[in-house]
Design a protein around this motif. Structure first.
Motif, PDB file in Angstrom:
ATOM      1  N   HIS A  46      -8.594  -9.896   3.322  1.00  0.00           N
ATOM      2  CA  HIS A  46      -8.492  -9.025   2.151  1.00  0.00           C
ATOM      3  C   HIS A  46      -7.291  -8.070   2.213  1.00  0.00           C
ATOM      4  CE1 HIS A  46     -12.219 -10.495   0.469  1.00  0.00           C
ATOM      5  NE2 HIS A  46     -12.729 -10.433   1.683  1.00  0.00           N
ATOM      6  N   ASN A  47      -6.343  -8.349   3.123  1.00  0.00           N
ATOM      7  CA  ASN A  47      -5.135  -7.545   3.260  1.00  0.00           C
ATOM      8  C   ASN A  47      -5.416  -6.059   3.494  1.00  0.00           C
ATOM      9  OD1 ASN A  47      -3.284  -9.749   2.839  1.00  0.00           O
ATOM     10  ND2 ASN A  47      -3.898  -9.684   0.690  1.00  0.00           N
ATOM     11  N   LEU A  48      -6.416  -5.778   4.327  1.00  0.00           N
ATOM     12  CA  LEU A  48      -6.778  -4.397   4.648  1.00  0.00           C
ATOM     13  C   LEU A  48      -6.498  -4.029   6.103  1.00  0.00           C
ATOM     14  CD1 LEU A  48     -10.205  -4.070   2.792  1.00  0.00           C
ATOM     15  CD2 LEU A  48      -7.956  -3.274   2.020  1.00  0.00           C
ATOM     16  N   LEU A  49      -6.295  -5.014   6.960  1.00  0.00           N
ATOM     17  CA  LEU A  49      -6.172  -4.761   8.400  1.00  0.00           C
ATOM     18  C   LEU A  49      -5.110  -3.712   8.706  1.00  0.00           C
ATOM     19  CD1 LEU A  49      -7.320  -5.803  11.159  1.00  0.00           C
ATOM     20  CD2 LEU A  49      -5.270  -7.219  11.277  1.00  0.00           C
ATOM     21  N   ASP A  50      -3.948  -3.822   8.101  1.00  0.00           N
ATOM     22  CA  ASP A  50      -2.835  -2.925   8.411  1.00  0.00           C
ATOM     23  C   ASP A  50      -3.014  -1.517   7.860  1.00  0.00           C
ATOM     24  OD1 ASP A  50      -1.595  -4.982   9.768  1.00  0.00           O
ATOM     25  OD2 ASP A  50      -0.340  -5.561   8.070  1.00  0.00           O
TER      26      ASP A  50
END
Length: 176
Positions: free
Chosen positions: A71-75
């Protein structure tokens, strides 16, 4: 822009991720899952406002890497305090100490940090014990809805992730 709140910590399962949608491998690591409505927008907006974010979660490290990357939240998270890596589960203070110390926050300032979670016995009890601001996300049906003891009573309750944004605004005003 971030102000008096020094950091916001999140649980993952049934706080950001809908546990009912998890697809796991044979070892119990979640490979993919859907987010709770509004969770991604909430995390992105808090990061945009400048808040340091920590994931304080129980489970295998791979679970969080897979789902947050999906979900493109890790960073967006500055720190990960994961039980599978640290060897202790919430509400043990060590997992909270780890996250907050990695964020450069000292015990006298824990009262200016927020912990958001769905589990009264783990997230809320642990946050309360640490002196953090405890926020219970009462969204999923999978956990107890009634505190078992006074340590499990949340300071604040929200019903959906996006409500956290207004609560943070209110906390900032109250702390100023």
């Amino acid at each position: 822009m971030a102000g008096r709140i020094l950091a916001i910590c999140f649980d993952c399962g049934d706080t950001l991720v809908d546990e009912g949608t998890e697809v796991k491998d044979d070892s119990g690591v979640t490979l993919r899952a859907e987010l709770i409505p509004g969770a991604a927008e909430t995390v992105r907006e808090l990061k945009r406002r400048g808040y340091p974010l920590a994931l304080v979660a129980d489970g295998p490290v791979g679970t969080f890497h897979h789902v947050l990357t999906q979900h493109n939240l890790l960073d967006l998270f500055d720190v990960f305090a994961i039980s599978g890596e640290l060897g202790v589960e919430k509400p043990h203070p060590a997992i909270f100490h780890y996250a907050l110390s990695r964020l450069g926050i000292h015990p006298p300032d824990y009262r200016r940090t927020v912990m958001v979670g769905n589990n009264l016995a783990r997230d809320i009890k642990g946050a309360n014990h640490m002196g953090m601001i405890s926020v219970w996300l009462d969204w999923a049906p999978r956990r107890a809805k009634v505190p078992a003891d006074p340590g499990e009573v949340p300071q604040f309750t929200i019903k959906e992730p996006l409500q956290l944004l207004q609560l943070i605004d209110e906390l900032e005003k109250a702390l100023s």
